[in-house]
Design a protein around this motif. Structure first.
Motif, short mmCIF file in Angstrom:
data_model
loop_
_atom_site.label_atom_id
_atom_site.label_comp_id
_atom_site.label_asym_id
_atom_site.label_seq_id
_atom_site.Cartn_x
_atom_site.Cartn_y
_atom_site.Cartn_z
N ARG A 83 -40.19 -36.52 -13.46
CA ARG A 83 -38.79 -36.92 -13.67
C ARG A 83 -37.88 -36.48 -12.52
NH1 ARG A 83 -39.67 -34.54 -18.88
NH2 ARG A 83 -38.16 -32.95 -18.29
N GLY A 84 -38.41 -35.66 -11.62
CA GLY A 84 -37.62 -35.18 -10.49
C GLY A 84 -36.62 -34.10 -10.86
N VAL A 85 -36.93 -33.33 -11.92
CA VAL A 85 -35.99 -32.30 -12.37
C VAL A 85 -36.55 -30.89 -12.20
CG1 VAL A 85 -34.79 -33.83 -13.98
CG2 VAL A 85 -36.76 -32.52 -14.78
N ASN A 86 -37.57 -30.72 -11.37
CA ASN A 86 -38.11 -29.39 -11.13
C ASN A 86 -37.06 -28.52 -10.45
OD1 ASN A 86 -40.08 -27.25 -10.68
ND2 ASN A 86 -39.93 -27.86 -8.54
N LYS A 87 -36.85 -27.33 -10.97
CA LYS A 87 -35.86 -26.40 -10.41
C LYS A 87 -36.51 -25.18 -9.75
CE LYS A 87 -32.26 -28.56 -12.14
NZ LYS A 87 -32.00 -29.78 -11.47
N ARG A 88 -37.82 -25.09 -9.82
CA ARG A 88 -38.50 -23.90 -9.30
C ARG A 88 -39.07 -24.16 -7.92
NH1 ARG A 88 -40.51 -23.14 -15.14
NH2 ARG A 88 -39.20 -21.42 -15.81
N GLY A 89 -39.14 -23.09 -7.14
CA GLY A 89 -39.66 -23.19 -5.78
C GLY A 89 -41.15 -22.92 -5.71
N HIS A 90 -41.68 -23.07 -4.51
CA HIS A 90 -43.12 -22.91 -4.31
C HIS A 90 -43.60 -21.49 -4.59
CE1 HIS A 90 -43.03 -20.84 -0.35
NE2 HIS A 90 -41.85 -21.45 -0.26
N VAL A 91 -42.75 -20.49 -4.42
CA VAL A 91 -43.16 -19.10 -4.67
C VAL A 91 -43.47 -18.90 -6.16
CG1 VAL A 91 -42.43 -16.68 -4.58
CG2 VAL A 91 -41.87 -18.22 -2.69
N PHE A 92 -42.64 -19.48 -7.03
CA PHE A 92 -42.92 -19.40 -8.47
C PHE A 92 -44.30 -19.98 -8.77
CE2 PHE A 92 -43.24 -21.69 -12.48
CZ PHE A 92 -43.02 -20.66 -13.39
N ARG A 147 -46.83 -20.34 -6.79
CA ARG A 147 -47.91 -19.51 -6.24
C ARG A 147 -48.27 -18.39 -7.23
NH1 ARG A 147 -48.85 -20.83 -0.95
NH2 ARG A 147 -47.14 -21.92 0.08
N TRP A 148 -47.27 -17.80 -7.87
CA TRP A 148 -47.54 -16.77 -8.88
C TRP A 148 -48.10 -17.40 -10.16
CZ3 TRP A 148 -48.13 -11.88 -7.91
CH2 TRP A 148 -47.52 -11.33 -6.78
N PHE A 149 -47.54 -18.52 -10.56
CA PHE A 149 -48.01 -19.24 -11.74
C PHE A 149 -49.49 -19.60 -11.59
CE2 PHE A 149 -48.46 -23.28 -14.15
CZ PHE A 149 -48.08 -22.84 -15.40
N ASN A 150 -49.91 -19.87 -10.37
CA ASN A 150 -51.29 -20.24 -10.06
C ASN A 150 -52.28 -19.10 -10.32
OD1 ASN A 150 -53.23 -22.08 -9.01
ND2 ASN A 150 -53.11 -21.12 -7.01
N GLU A 151 -51.79 -17.87 -10.40
CA GLU A 151 -52.68 -16.72 -10.62
C GLU A 151 -53.00 -16.48 -12.09
OE1 GLU A 151 -54.10 -15.44 -8.01
OE2 GLU A 151 -52.83 -16.70 -6.75
N VAL A 152 -52.24 -17.07 -12.99
CA VAL A 152 -52.42 -16.82 -14.43
C VAL A 152 -53.83 -17.19 -14.91
CG1 VAL A 152 -51.61 -17.45 -16.74
CG2 VAL A 152 -49.96 -16.95 -14.92
N PRO A 153 -54.37 -18.38 -14.58
CA PRO A 153 -55.71 -18.69 -15.09
C PRO A 153 -56.80 -17.77 -14.55
CG PRO A 153 -54.99 -20.41 -13.58
CD PRO A 153 -53.82 -19.51 -13.82
N VAL A 154 -56.58 -17.20 -13.37
CA VAL A 154 -57.55 -16.24 -12.83
C VAL A 154 -57.61 -15.01 -13.75
CG1 VAL A 154 -58.08 -14.72 -10.89
CG2 VAL A 154 -57.19 -17.02 -10.47
N LEU A 155 -56.44 -14.53 -14.15
CA LEU A 155 -56.40 -13.36 -15.03
C LEU A 155 -56.96 -13.68 -16.42
CD1 LEU A 155 -52.85 -12.06 -14.04
CD2 LEU A 155 -55.08 -11.22 -13.25
N LEU A 156 -56.66 -14.88 -16.92
CA LEU A 156 -57.20 -15.28 -18.22
C LEU A 156 -58.72 -15.36 -18.18
CD1 LEU A 156 -54.65 -18.07 -19.19
CD2 LEU A 156 -54.91 -15.84 -20.27
#
Length: 142
Positions: A109-118, A120-129
């Motif tokens: 929808r083009g409404v993303n408000k978060r940057g690439h740094v968020f 990058r951290w979000f990407n680590e969650v499945p590793v921990l799970l």
């Protein structure tokens, strides 16, 4: 039971591969300005999300069959504590999967408000799970 366990492992591995890669696409989408590259990334993300959803279903089904077999094993009707903890992390992984779908819709929808740094951290969650789940299954600490 070993066939069910083997298929469970194959589908979990495949599903988690998608959980590892989709947020990486989000990192790239967050860095891009709208254009042809963004459209290609969105197409990839849509296809990957659909594919990993199809992989999650048999992973969960085979996991439920294994849980049912454990519950009806000769040891009786008691599920071990580690399995309860593992199932909690599986529910969190399903929540993460759902969150990925919600984030994908925001990008579409083009409404993303978060940057690439968020992302990058979000990407680590499945590793921990996955780390927690594997440790619980292999070590069976309780």
């Amino acid at each position: 039971m070993l066939w069910v366990k083997a298929l469970h492992i194959v589908f979990i591995t495949s599903w988690f591969a998608g959980l590892f890669y989709l947020p990486r696409i989000f990192v790239n989408l967050a860095q891009e300005t709208p254009g042809p590259t963004t459209e290609r990334l969105l197409l990839m993300a849509r296809k990957l999300y659909r594919f990993m959803t199809m992989l999650a279903v048999p992973a969960i089904v085979f996991g439920l069959v294994l849980t049912w077999l454990q519950y009806h094993s000769p040891e009786g009707m008691k599920l071990p504590g580690w399995l309860h903890a593992k199932l909690t992390f599986v529910v969190l992984a399903l929540g993460y999967h759902h969150a990925c779908g919600s984030l994908l819709k925001k990008f579409e929808r083009g409404v993303n408000k978060r940057g690439h740094v968020f992302y990058r951290w979000f990407n680590e969650v499945p590793v921990l799970l996955l780390l927690a789940i594997v440790i619980l299954v292999v070590v069976k600490p309780f």
